[in-house]
Design a protein around this motif. Structure first.
Motif, PDB file in Angstrom:
ATOM      1  N   ASP A 278      43.298 -76.113 -79.875  1.00 12.19           N
ATOM      2  CA  ASP A 278      42.985 -76.053 -81.700  1.00 12.19           C
ATOM      3  C   ASP A 278      41.879 -76.272 -81.996  1.00 12.19           C
ATOM      4  O   ASP A 278      41.136 -76.177 -81.354  1.00 12.19           O
ATOM      5  CB  ASP A 278      43.693 -77.590 -81.894  1.00 12.19           C
ATOM      6  N   ASP A 279      41.647 -75.751 -83.600  1.00 16.34           N
ATOM      7  CA  ASP A 279      40.322 -76.067 -84.440  1.00 16.34           C
ATOM      8  C   ASP A 279      40.292 -77.547 -84.676  1.00 16.34           C
ATOM      9  O   ASP A 279      41.035 -78.286 -84.642  1.00 16.34           O
ATOM     10  CB  ASP A 279      40.259 -75.558 -85.577  1.00 16.34           C
ATOM     11  N   LEU A 280      39.013 -77.730 -84.427  1.00 20.32           N
ATOM     12  CA  LEU A 280      38.004 -79.105 -84.331  1.00 20.32           C
ATOM     13  C   LEU A 280      37.076 -79.482 -85.086  1.00 20.32           C
ATOM     14  O   LEU A 280      36.125 -78.750 -85.125  1.00 20.32           O
ATOM     15  CB  LEU A 280      38.368 -79.868 -82.315  1.00 20.32           C
ATOM     16  N   GLU A 281      36.796 -80.321 -86.046  1.00 25.32           N
ATOM     17  CA  GLU A 281      35.576 -80.428 -87.403  1.00 25.32           C
ATOM     18  C   GLU A 281      35.178 -81.315 -86.651  1.00 25.32           C
ATOM     19  O   GLU A 281      35.947 -81.744 -85.475  1.00 25.32           O
ATOM     20  CB  GLU A 281      36.716 -80.437 -88.655  1.00 25.32           C
ATOM     21  N   VAL A 282      33.885 -81.077 -86.678  1.00 24.21           N
ATOM     22  CA  VAL A 282      32.837 -82.169 -85.569  1.00 24.21           C
ATOM     23  C   VAL A 282      31.610 -82.246 -86.937  1.00 24.21           C
ATOM     24  O   VAL A 282      31.072 -81.599 -87.770  1.00 24.21           O
ATOM     25  CB  VAL A 282      32.563 -81.403 -84.058  1.00 24.21           C
ATOM     26  N   ASN A 283      30.949 -83.277 -86.158  1.00 20.22           N
ATOM     27  CA  ASN A 283      29.553 -83.371 -87.168  1.00 20.22           C
ATOM     28  C   ASN A 283      28.472 -83.131 -86.342  1.00 20.22           C
ATOM     29  O   ASN A 283      27.904 -83.766 -85.569  1.00 20.22           O
ATOM     30  CB  ASN A 283      29.394 -85.015 -87.631  1.00 20.22           C
ATOM     31  N   PRO A 284      27.644 -81.566 -86.564  1.00 19.89           N
ATOM     32  CA  PRO A 284      27.287 -81.811 -85.327  1.00 19.89           C
ATOM     33  C   PRO A 284      25.367 -82.265 -86.080  1.00 19.89           C
ATOM     34  O   PRO A 284      24.107 -81.730 -85.077  1.00 19.89           O
ATOM     35  CB  PRO A 284      27.068 -80.204 -85.670  1.00 19.89           C
ATOM     36  N   MET A 285      25.550 -83.220 -86.708  1.00 14.09           N
ATOM     37  CA  MET A 285      24.346 -83.352 -87.671  1.00 14.09           C
ATOM     38  C   MET A 285      23.707 -84.964 -87.332  1.00 14.09           C
ATOM     39  O   MET A 285      22.825 -85.882 -87.904  1.00 14.09           O
ATOM     40  CB  MET A 285      24.408 -82.939 -89.415  1.00 14.09           C
TER      41      MET A 285
ATOM     42  N   LEU B 201      35.831 -72.350 -96.680  1.00 18.11           N
ATOM     43  CA  LEU B 201      34.714 -73.261 -96.039  1.00 18.11           C
ATOM     44  C   LEU B 201      35.392 -74.484 -96.092  1.00 18.11           C
ATOM     45  O   LEU B 201      35.522 -76.030 -95.846  1.00 18.11           O
ATOM     46  CB  LEU B 201      33.646 -73.580 -96.135  1.00 18.11           C
ATOM     47  N   ASP B 202      36.130 -75.035 -97.671  1.00 25.08           N
ATOM     48  CA  ASP B 202      36.835 -76.037 -97.855  1.00 25.08           C
ATOM     49  C   ASP B 202      37.823 -76.260 -96.887  1.00 25.08           C
ATOM     50  O   ASP B 202      38.737 -76.345 -96.688  1.00 25.08           O
ATOM     51  CB  ASP B 202      37.263 -75.982 -98.688  1.00 25.08           C
ATOM     52  N   PRO B 203      37.650 -77.873 -95.956  1.00 18.55           N
ATOM     53  CA  PRO B 203      39.182 -77.596 -95.253  1.00 18.55           C
ATOM     54  C   PRO B 203      40.567 -78.351 -95.829  1.00 18.55           C
ATOM     55  O   PRO B 203      41.126 -78.128 -95.158  1.00 18.55           O
ATOM     56  CB  PRO B 203      38.428 -78.991 -94.292  1.00 18.55           C
ATOM     57  N   HIS B 204      40.072 -78.720 -97.449  1.00 16.31           N
ATOM     58  CA  HIS B 204      41.511 -78.505 -97.351  1.00 16.31           C
ATOM     59  C   HIS B 204      42.001 -77.295 -98.372  1.00 16.31           C
ATOM     60  O   HIS B 204      43.478 -77.198 -98.198  1.00 16.31           O
ATOM     61  CB  HIS B 204      41.414 -79.203 -99.332  1.00 16.31           C
ATOM     62  N   GLU B 205      41.539 -76.273 -98.685  1.00 13.78           N
ATOM     63  CA  GLU B 205      42.107 -75.149 -98.394  1.00 13.78           C
ATOM     64  C   GLU B 205      42.579 -74.537 -97.150  1.00 13.78           C
ATOM     65  O   GLU B 205      43.720 -73.277 -97.311  1.00 13.78           O
ATOM     66  CB  GLU B 205      40.743 -74.427 -99.220  1.00 13.78           C
ATOM     67  N   ARG B 206      41.984 -74.839 -96.270  1.00 10.85           N
ATOM     68  CA  ARG B 206      42.512 -73.796 -95.176  1.00 10.85           C
ATOM     69  C   ARG B 206      43.458 -74.979 -95.092  1.00 10.85           C
ATOM     70  O   ARG B 206      44.808 -73.854 -93.909  1.00 10.85           O
ATOM     71  CB  ARG B 206      41.870 -74.688 -94.024  1.00 10.85           C
TER      72      ARG B 206
ATOM     73  N   LEU C 126      35.076 -74.610 -82.543  1.00 12.05           N
ATOM     74  CA  LEU C 126      34.436 -75.911 -83.069  1.00 12.05           C
ATOM     75  C   LEU C 126      33.545 -75.755 -84.663  1.00 12.05           C
ATOM     76  O   LEU C 126      33.220 -74.851 -84.486  1.00 12.05           O
ATOM     77  CB  LEU C 126      32.957 -76.605 -81.984  1.00 12.05           C
ATOM     78  N   ILE C 127      33.825 -76.501 -85.683  1.00 14.20           N
ATOM     79  CA  ILE C 127      33.862 -76.399 -87.604  1.00 14.20           C
ATOM     80  C   ILE C 127      33.128 -77.394 -87.938  1.00 14.20           C
ATOM     81  O   ILE C 127      33.697 -78.631 -87.780  1.00 14.20           O
ATOM     82  CB  ILE C 127      35.648 -76.038 -87.769  1.00 14.20           C
TER      83      ILE C 127
ATOM     84  N   ILE D 238      23.522 -75.657 -90.686  1.00 11.91           N
ATOM     85  CA  ILE D 238      24.516 -75.180 -90.952  1.00 11.91           C
ATOM     86  C   ILE D 238      25.375 -75.757 -91.543  1.00 11.91           C
ATOM     87  O   ILE D 238      24.344 -76.252 -93.075  1.00 11.91           O
ATOM     88  CB  ILE D 238      24.758 -76.086 -89.681  1.00 11.91           C
ATOM     89  N   TYR D 239      25.982 -75.178 -91.468  1.00 11.13           N
ATOM     90  CA  TYR D 239      26.558 -75.611 -93.529  1.00 11.13           C
ATOM     91  C   TYR D 239      28.502 -76.025 -93.320  1.00 11.13           C
ATOM     92  O   TYR D 239      28.672 -75.799 -92.127  1.00 11.13           O
ATOM     93  CB  TYR D 239      26.431 -74.500 -94.485  1.00 11.13           C
ATOM     94  N   GLU D 240      28.954 -76.479 -94.491  1.00  9.79           N
ATOM     95  CA  GLU D 240      30.438 -76.854 -94.297  1.00  9.79           C
ATOM     96  C   GLU D 240      31.227 -75.739 -93.675  1.00  9.79           C
ATOM     97  O   GLU D 240      31.337 -75.076 -94.387  1.00  9.79           O
ATOM     98  CB  GLU D 240      31.240 -77.630 -95.139  1.00  9.79           C
ATOM     99  N   GLY D 241      32.236 -75.604 -92.586  1.00  9.69           N
ATOM    100  CA  GLY D 241      33.088 -74.583 -92.502  1.00  9.69           C
ATOM    101  C   GLY D 241      32.531 -73.218 -91.536  1.00  9.69           C
ATOM    102  O   GLY D 241      32.947 -72.826 -91.323  1.00  9.69           O
ATOM    103  N   MET D 242      31.260 -73.755 -90.940  1.00  7.78           N
ATOM    104  CA  MET D 242      30.773 -72.492 -89.770  1.00  7.78           C
ATOM    105  C   MET D 242      30.455 -72.725 -88.163  1.00  7.78           C
ATOM    106  O   MET D 242      31.598 -74.348 -88.380  1.00  7.78           O
ATOM    107  CB  MET D 242      29.149 -72.995 -90.299  1.00  7.78           C
ATOM    108  N   ILE D 243      31.439 -72.094 -87.957  1.00  8.08           N
ATOM    109  CA  ILE D 243      31.719 -72.067 -86.926  1.00  8.08           C
ATOM    110  C   ILE D 243      30.638 -72.484 -85.386  1.00  8.08           C
ATOM    111  O   ILE D 243      29.167 -71.311 -85.777  1.00  8.08           O
ATOM    112  CB  ILE D 243      32.425 -71.247 -86.494  1.00  8.08           C
TER     113      ILE D 243
END
Length: 609
Positions: free
Chosen positions: A534-541, A595-600, A491-492, A521-526
């Motif tokens: 699969d990896d999943l991008e989430v909003n923990p805030m 850290l940047d999702p587009h770069e990933r 979870l990212i 926490i910061y963008e790209g942190m696990i």
């Protein structure tokens, strides 16, 4: 000047936790090195903070005791194979070894590693069966195992005719009779004096000294420790240092000479052949160099060191939180610290990357590199650490080869099936399986080091924390092909800020969380492990929407499951190839390397192409 005392130089070698450092404590006490009323910390030789916490010896240390008119120089060596670079050098300083084995566990893999090195050097062992007061002791079987081990290591007839003592280091006795459970360590002192030969030293030749340990002092600079092989050296004598090819590295004077007396290093005016001493005064000389009289041009032979098998990338911390918790954050500081480590620890090799912001650090194993990272972290460093990777080689036919390890596992019988299955998935081949008594089974595998990275935590879970796993470098062998990695995605975080309890409560059903409410926490942190691959991008805030309508029932109190907090070793073992561990003096965070999702996404597409 009074005549020097007769000398004996010995090393104590044993597997981790077989009690050698405790035994040395008792040797101190019974030889009069400590006063009866002197308050001394338990396991006095384990002076490093990490050694005390982990209960293992990491750094080789020298000491000496005086008994009945003989000075006995004792070297306490690391028992773990990851610190084998220390062990190999140390053994060239001594003339005999005490091999300490547990009366229940017997000869273990690291015992084999260090004993093999000692026997190859022609050293004659004294075998001490320790912890004879254990209720599960099996003294005779353990002695048979030791004898079989010596035979398998090509011991000479003289080495096979070893004396045996039965001891309890904790209770301070050793006896020739295995039935006795009392007494003192006098029989051990007598055996050392009678069985270990005095140093074979040339008193009349020119001064020669082989450096086997190096450390630093804020006032004296470099301190070089080793055994004087020939001649005599006095304070301020002119000396020079030779490398293995006989080239002069530097010339200078022996500005200070120190000998070991108990736990202290004491200044002396003169040192003679056979003694183990430390010299200060040179700025370039390092481990395996020969320090000698200026008339000497031939260096002493230095023991070759087994090469590193594992590498990690140490990078400058480039996360959004960089510099907030540590004081040493620049690449120059990291570079200087790593080069200083490589200088004194010959089992570590440091290579600078082309971008000059990261360094490849190669070593003997995960534990050795983990100890280095933990030490740097406590010194105030911030680092980004990559997943460990093995160092491949090419054989004569141009085929790729990889390091293999012997793995000895002791488990309860009920868990043996699970362990065999998991090791098979990691390309391990079982070579032996036998009952070891008390409802336990001992299983031996040969497995590629690559497959063992990250397995230890899983192994402890599978065996409910009761399994014991010991690993030892075996040899380079054929490449085994692809080995499956972590089964779950992560979870990212898709943004930066503070974790909110409401959001984490919603995310719990997605997997296992690694963070608490209010954690930064910061963008790209696990922030957790996904239940799916699969990896999943989430909003923990995400916080609860507030409205001006009062809801009819009270809000449910949020009850979060405690998060999974990883140790440094667990984090390094957990991450995948595209992830990093951010290490600071206060925190251990997992993150994506990009850290940047587009770069990933771009990197993932390039990989697929």
């Amino acid at each position: 000047m009074s005549a020097p005392l007769p000398l004996r130089n010995i090393a104590i070698i044993a597997h981790v936790d077989h009690g050698k450092t405790t035994l040395v404590d008792q040797l101190f006490r019974q030889s009069g090195t400590f006063r009866d009323n002197q308050r001394v910390e338990e396991r006095a030789m384990d002076s490093n903070d990490l050694e005390k916490e982990r209960g293992i010896t990491i750094l080789a240390k020298c000491t000496s005791v005086e008994w009945s008119g003989t000075r006995i120089n004792i070297v306490d060596t690391p028992g773990h194979a990851d610190f084998g670079g220390e062990v190999e050098r140390i053994l060239s300083m001594v003339d005999g070894v005490i091999l300490l084995v547990d009366s229940s566990e017997g000869a273990m893999p690291q015992t084999k590693f260090v004993t093999g090195k000692a026997l190859a050097l022609g050293l004659k062992p004294i075998v001490v069966v320790n912890k004879v007061d254990r209720p599960d002791e099996r003294i005779q079987e353990v002695l048979d195992e030791v004898f079989d081990l010596f035979v398998s290591l090509d011991a000479s007839d003289e080495q096979l005719d070893f004396p045996v003592l039965y001891a309890s280091g904790r209770n301070g006795y050793a006896n020739v009779d295995p039935a006795l459970r009392e007494g003192t360590l006098t029989p051990l002192f007598e055996k050392i004096v009678d069985h270990v030969p005095p140093p074979a030293a040339d008193f009349d030749g020119p001064f020669k000294f082989l450096v086997t340990l190096l450390d630093r002092d804020n006032f004296l600079g470099r301190i070089l420790t080793g055994k004087v092989q020939s001649g005599t050296v006095k304070v301020n004598s002119p000396i020079h240092a030779l490398d293995s090819d006989g080239k002069v590295i530097e010339a200078g004077r022996a500005s200070k000479l120190m000998a070991f007396r108990g736990l202290e290093r004491v200044p002396v005016d003169e040192a003679r052949a056979g003694d183990i001493i430390s010299i200060a005064g040179l700025t370039e000389a390092t481990v395996a160099n020969t320090i000698c009289d200026t008339s000497v041009t031939e260096p002493l032979h230095a023991q070759p060191i087994d090469p590193p098998t594992l590498s990690m990338r140490f990078a400058v911390n480039d996360s959004p939180m960089a510099g907030r918790e540590g004081t040493k954050v620049t690449s120059r500081m990291i570079r200087d610290r790593l080069l200083r480590e490589a200088e004194s620890n010959v089992a570590i090799r440091v290579t600078e990357s082309s971008d000059r912001d990261s360094f490849d650090v190669a070593g003997r194993g995960e534990l050795q590199l983990g100890v280095l990272i933990e030490t740097m972290r406590r010194e105030g460093f911030e680092l980004g650490i990559s997943r460990p990777r093995v160092l491949y080689r090419q054989d004569e036919g141009g085929q790729r080869t990889e390091p293999y390890e012997t793995v000895v596992i002791d488990v309860d019988d009920e868990h043996s099936g699970t362990v065999v299955e998991k090791m098979a998935l990691r390309k391990g081949e079982m070579t032996d399986m036998r009952p070891s008594g008390g409802g336990k089974t001992r299983i031996t595998f040969v497995a590629p080091s690559r497959g063992l990275i990250g397995y230890h935590g899983e192994f402890l879970s599978d065996t409910r924390g009761t399994g014991i796993m010991n690993r030892l470098f075996d040899a380079y062998g054929p490449y085994k092909g692809a080995i499956g990695g972590r089964q779950n995605g992560v979870l990212i975080s898709n943004g930066s800020g503070e974790a909110v309890g409401y959001a984490l409560n919603m995310l719990e059903e997605r997997g296992i969380l690694f963070v608490r409410p209010q954690d930064k926490i910061y963008e790209g942190m696990i922030i957790g492990e996904n239940a799916k691959p699969d990896d999943l991008e989430v909003n923990p805030m995400k916080s609860k929407q507030l409205t001006n309508f009062r809801s009819t029932g009270k809000d449910d109190a949020i009850r979060l499951t405690p998060p999974k907090i990883m140790t440094l070793e667990q984090a390094i073992a957990y991450i995948d190839d595209d992830e990093m561990v951010e290490v600071t003096p206060k925190s251990i965070r997992l993150r994506k390397a990009l850290l940047d999702p587009h770069e990933r996404k771009k990197a993932s597409r390039r990989k697929d192409d």
